[in-house]
Design an enzyme around this catalytic site. Structure first.
Site, short mmCIF file in Angstrom:
data_model
loop_
_atom_site.label_atom_id
_atom_site.label_comp_id
_atom_site.label_asym_id
_atom_site.label_seq_id
_atom_site.Cartn_x
_atom_site.Cartn_y
_atom_site.Cartn_z
N HIS A 64 40.24 40.46 37.09
CA HIS A 64 40.76 39.70 35.56
C HIS A 64 41.75 39.05 36.04
CE1 HIS A 64 36.75 39.99 33.30
NE2 HIS A 64 36.81 41.54 33.53
N HIS B 183 35.48 43.51 40.44
CA HIS B 183 36.05 41.72 40.16
C HIS B 183 37.33 42.10 39.41
CE1 HIS B 183 33.05 42.85 36.58
NE2 HIS B 183 34.46 42.22 36.29
P1 AMP Z 1 33.83 42.38 33.23
O1 AMP Z 1 33.55 43.11 31.46
O2 AMP Z 1 35.16 43.09 33.43
O3 AMP Z 1 32.23 43.23 33.37
O4 AMP Z 1 33.71 41.62 33.13
C1 AMP Z 1 32.36 40.04 33.38
C2 AMP Z 1 33.06 38.63 33.43
O5 AMP Z 1 32.14 38.28 34.29
C3 AMP Z 1 32.51 38.10 31.74
O6 AMP Z 1 34.26 37.86 31.67
C4 AMP Z 1 32.18 37.54 31.79
O7 AMP Z 1 31.87 36.38 31.28
C5 AMP Z 1 31.78 36.94 32.70
N1 AMP Z 1 30.53 36.51 33.77
C6 AMP Z 1 29.64 36.68 34.10
N2 AMP Z 1 28.80 35.40 34.24
C7 AMP Z 1 29.50 34.86 34.62
C8 AMP Z 1 28.61 33.52 35.29
N3 AMP Z 1 27.98 32.92 35.64
N4 AMP Z 1 30.04 32.86 36.06
C9 AMP Z 1 30.93 33.28 35.52
N5 AMP Z 1 31.20 34.50 34.62
C10 AMP Z 1 30.53 35.19 34.97
#
Ligand code: AMP
Ligand code: ZN
Length: 133
Positions: free
Chosen positions: A101, A99
């Site tokens: 951001h 993903h």
């Molecule tokens: P990362 O630390 O780059 O792996 O980012 C993962 C992101 O996913 C974090 O910013 C979380 O807040 C977000 N996240 C986790 N679960 C969900 C969800 N169900 N819906 C939307 N975002 C999520």
């Protein structure tokens, strides 16, 4: 992937606040609520991270990242975006589905997405020699 949260969001098993969707990608609001408009862009097919993705998948996801970023700047009143990707546990990746951001930005919004710069006495020639391809 059965136990992947983002695969479950793609399949509709877990709800999300959808920003955009096409054949290959989905974008939705990050659940953390930390920054206004914080958006995640994911491929619809599972890859653990950037290193595991194929070129075609990267093409699709980067096009979607640009499309949404352009929309935020052209149509939503933002003046820039930070685009971030965490690859690997040591880099802070918490969800093992690729993903990006997107953090929408405005002048003087006080959002901090980059650590304060600390100067080191690095030997750049040595680093370059070690890292170059
Ligand atoms: P990362 O630390 O780059 O792996 O980012 C993962 C992101 O996913 C974090 O910013 C979380 O807040 C977000 N996240 C986790 N679960 C969900 C969800 N169900 N819906 C939307 N975002 C999520
Ligand atoms: Zn997945």
């Amino acid at each position: 992937m059965d136990d992947c949260i983002f695969c479950k969001i793609v399949s509709g098993e877990i709800p999300c606040h959808k920003i955009y969707e096409d054949e290959f990608t989905l974008a939705f609001l990050d659940i953390s609520g930390d920054i206004y408009g914080h958006t995640l862009v994911v491929p619809k097919y599972h890859a653990d991270n950037l290193l595991m993705a194929n070129d075609e998948m990267l093409d699709h996801i980067l096009k979607t990242v640009r499309r949404i970023s352009k929309h935020y700047v052209d149509d939503c009143g933002f003046t820039g975006v930070n685009i971030m990707n965490n690859t690997g546990l040591s880099a802070g990746q918490t969800i093992m589905h690729l993903h990006f951001h997107i953090i929408p930005r405005k002048e003087n919004d006080n959002v901090k997405v980059y650590p304060d710069k600390v100067e080191h006495d690095f030997d750049f020639a040595e680093i370059c020699n070690f890292l170059k391809i």
